[in-house]
Design a protein around this motif. Structure first.
Motif, PDB file in Angstrom:
ATOM      1  N   SER A 250       0.812  -1.214   0.000  1.00 30.49           N
ATOM      2  CA  SER A 250       0.000   0.000   0.000  1.00 30.49           C
ATOM      3  C   SER A 250       0.847   1.267   0.000  1.00 30.49           C
ATOM      4  O   SER A 250       1.877   1.344   0.665  1.00 30.49           O
ATOM      5  CB  SER A 250      -0.899   0.014   1.235  1.00 30.49           C
TER       6      SER A 250
ATOM      7  N   ARG B  24      -7.588  -5.537   0.718  1.00 26.04           N
ATOM      8  CA  ARG B  24      -8.171  -6.461   1.691  1.00 26.04           C
ATOM      9  C   ARG B  24      -9.577  -6.877   1.263  1.00 26.04           C
ATOM     10  O   ARG B  24      -9.935  -8.066   1.356  1.00 26.04           O
ATOM     11  CB  ARG B  24      -8.220  -5.812   3.079  1.00 26.04           C
TER      12      ARG B  24
ATOM     13  N   TYR C  29      -1.763  -2.135  10.571  1.00 28.14           N
ATOM     14  CA  TYR C  29      -2.925  -2.418   9.735  1.00 28.14           C
ATOM     15  C   TYR C  29      -4.049  -3.080  10.522  1.00 28.14           C
ATOM     16  O   TYR C  29      -4.851  -3.809   9.956  1.00 28.14           O
ATOM     17  CB  TYR C  29      -2.514  -3.313   8.561  1.00 28.14           C
TER      18      TYR C  29
ATOM     19  N   ASP D 244       1.877  -6.899   1.219  1.00 26.63           N
ATOM     20  CA  ASP D 244       1.780  -5.657   1.960  1.00 26.63           C
ATOM     21  C   ASP D 244       2.953  -5.592   2.927  1.00 26.63           C
ATOM     22  O   ASP D 244       3.689  -6.560   3.113  1.00 26.63           O
ATOM     23  CB  ASP D 244       0.436  -5.524   2.670  1.00 26.63           C
TER      24      ASP D 244
ATOM     25  N   GLU E 247      -3.980   4.632   2.645  1.00 25.08           N
ATOM     26  CA  GLU E 247      -4.937   3.831   3.400  1.00 25.08           C
ATOM     27  C   GLU E 247      -5.965   3.146   2.514  1.00 25.08           C
ATOM     28  O   GLU E 247      -6.367   2.008   2.773  1.00 25.08           O
ATOM     29  CB  GLU E 247      -5.651   4.718   4.437  1.00 25.08           C
TER      30      GLU E 247
ATOM     31  N   HIS F 154      -4.674  -0.197   1.034  1.00 19.04           N
ATOM     32  CA  HIS F 154      -4.717  -1.326   1.974  1.00 19.04           C
ATOM     33  C   HIS F 154      -6.123  -1.905   2.087  1.00 19.04           C
ATOM     34  O   HIS F 154      -6.332  -3.120   1.987  1.00 19.04           O
ATOM     35  CB  HIS F 154      -4.217  -0.863   3.338  1.00 19.04           C
TER      36      HIS F 154
END
Length: 431
Positions: free
Chosen positions: A310, A320, A343, A333, A313, A316
């Motif tokens: 990432s 996911r 995270y 990641d 934000e 990420h």
């Protein structure tokens, strides 16, 4: 850059477009909208600055107003001069610029790819004449629960077209490539050339970190992807002009490394979206930053993809979500590389302090980039890329199924909504 806009007197609405200077997603969406809107508009212009200008060109715009380096007051004054000429100010996610446009007397429409993400949707969205939300996990539920957004919202499919067969990824067949031929082919089986690997680093430039950190991230990923390639496989890098220049400068100042396969030919460039789609469909596989624009382009083309660590934000959380819903081929990641980035954030609940996460990411990048004794960590990154991509290229990417869930053709639906609103609500006298 600022071009004078002549009054053509042409029929159709007059729209002033804009994009948030955060990654390449907003400016790419605006550029796609501009191409769709141009035939329907009497005037079409762009107002924005920074790297967003990389993707905005004449045509399809009649004018491009470059605002790089201008203060809020200077941009507000310029918008006030332009306001009488336009029916609608259309921004891709630049809520602060939307607020300036409202102060200048312009009606405002907002295109938002991150309705699912915001801890609180900016008030500008509810106040806008039109709020166009790109569909994704949780978008419909969120708008249904918000009376202010229900009033002015249109939900559209992803801003991706239904691509022609030539832009749909197909597996590489045995014998398609000639050993030792490092030229990027056009991606068509049987073209006699070994396919390239696409390293798509769109989305790195944003105001939350320094350009040098974006360049360091790019260099880390480029070195790792090149180290993971067999002889004869080329790498094509597409990114913003700023990162392209930084990578070129780093290449020229870097001594030949004995741990790097020098036979891996590398092409570093800045491309428009149509070219990027061609590069995706013709690649053996892709390694990409997990911005939503990249995710939906992977869905459109079907290219198998390794999602890279990432850079912010949303990256990420989007990666996911892909993994949780079964739409992810492979992902890396920072915790996979020895972190420590924090995270521990539920995918449904963005962090209230995104700056803290950015600081953690920057710390990891600087640690990996440190030339003093950290070659083992860089080797680990290259090994993880090699392991993650070992099986890619045998079947279409799993992101392809996103088009079955959320559709495609959002550009046309968004353009139709904008033109309809302008036609029904314009207060500008017609000539």
């Amino acid at each position: 850059m600022a071009d004078d806009l002549a009054d053509t007197g042409a029929a159709g609405p007059r729209l002033l477009l804009n994009a948030q200077p955060f990654g390449f997603g907003p400016p790419a969406a605006t550029a796609a909208l501009a191409r769709q809107l141009a035939p329907q508009c009497g005037e079409l212009a762009y107002f924005g600055g920074g790297h967003t200008l990389d993707l905005q060109h004449r045509p399809p715009y009649h004018a491009v107003y470059g605002t790089t380096g201008l203060s809020d007051g200077e941009r507000l004054a310029w918008l006030r001069r332009l306001a009488p000429r336009y029916d609608l100010f259309v921004t891709a996610m630049d809520f602060e610029e939307a607020a300036l446009a409202r102060r200048a007397g312009l009606d405002v429409a907002v295109y938002d790819a991150l309705t699912w993400f915001w801890p609180e949707i900016p008030a500008t969205a509810g106040d806008a004449a039109l709020y166009i939300a790109q569909d994704f996990f949780g978008v419909r539920e969120r708008i249904a629960a918000d009376p202010a957004l229900r009033r002015n919202s249109v939900i559209v499919p992803p801003i991706i077209p239904l691509l022609p067969p030539r832009q749909i990824w197909r597996p590489e067949r045995p014998g398609d490539g000639r050993p030792g031929d490092g030229r990027p082919g056009d991606g068509r089986p049987g073209d006699g050339r070994r396919r390239h690997v696409l390293l798509n680093l769109g989305g790195l430039q944003n105001p939350c970190w320094e350009p040098s950190d974006a360049a360091a991230y790019a260099r880390l990923m480029l070195d790792a992807v090149r180290a993971a390639q067999p002889a004869g496989r080329s790498v094509v890098v597409t990114t913003s002009r700023g990162v392209t220049a930084a990578l070129g400068d780093l290449e020229s100042r870097t001594e030949v490394r004995t741990d790097m396969p020098t036979e891996v030919r590398t092409d570093i460039r800045t491309d428009d979206r149509d070219t990027v789609l061609d590069l995706m469909s013709g690649a053996a596989y892709a390694c990409m930053t997990p911005g939503l624009g990249n995710i939906y382009d992977a869905a459109a083309t079907g290219v198998p993809t390794l999602w890279l660590p990432s850079a912010n934000e949303t990256h990420h959380l989007q990666a996911r979500l892909l993994s949780e819903h079964g739409f992810c081929d492979a992902r890396l990641d920072w915790p996979d590389l020895g972190g420590p980035a924090d995270y521990d954030v539920p995918a449904s609940s963005p962090s209230p302090v995104p700056e803290a996460l950015t600081r953690a990411i920057v710390a990891v990048i600087r640690r990996l980039s440190d030339a003093r004794g950290l070659s083992a960590l860089r080797d680990r990154l290259a090994d993880e890329v090699a392991k993650s991509t070992a099986g890619l290229g045998l079947a279409p990417g799993r992101a392809r199924a996103l088009t079955e869930r959320f559709g495609h053709g959002g550009t046309g639906e968004a353009a139709t909504a904008l033109v309809r609103w302008a036609a029904e609500n314009s207060r500008r006298p017609r000539h």
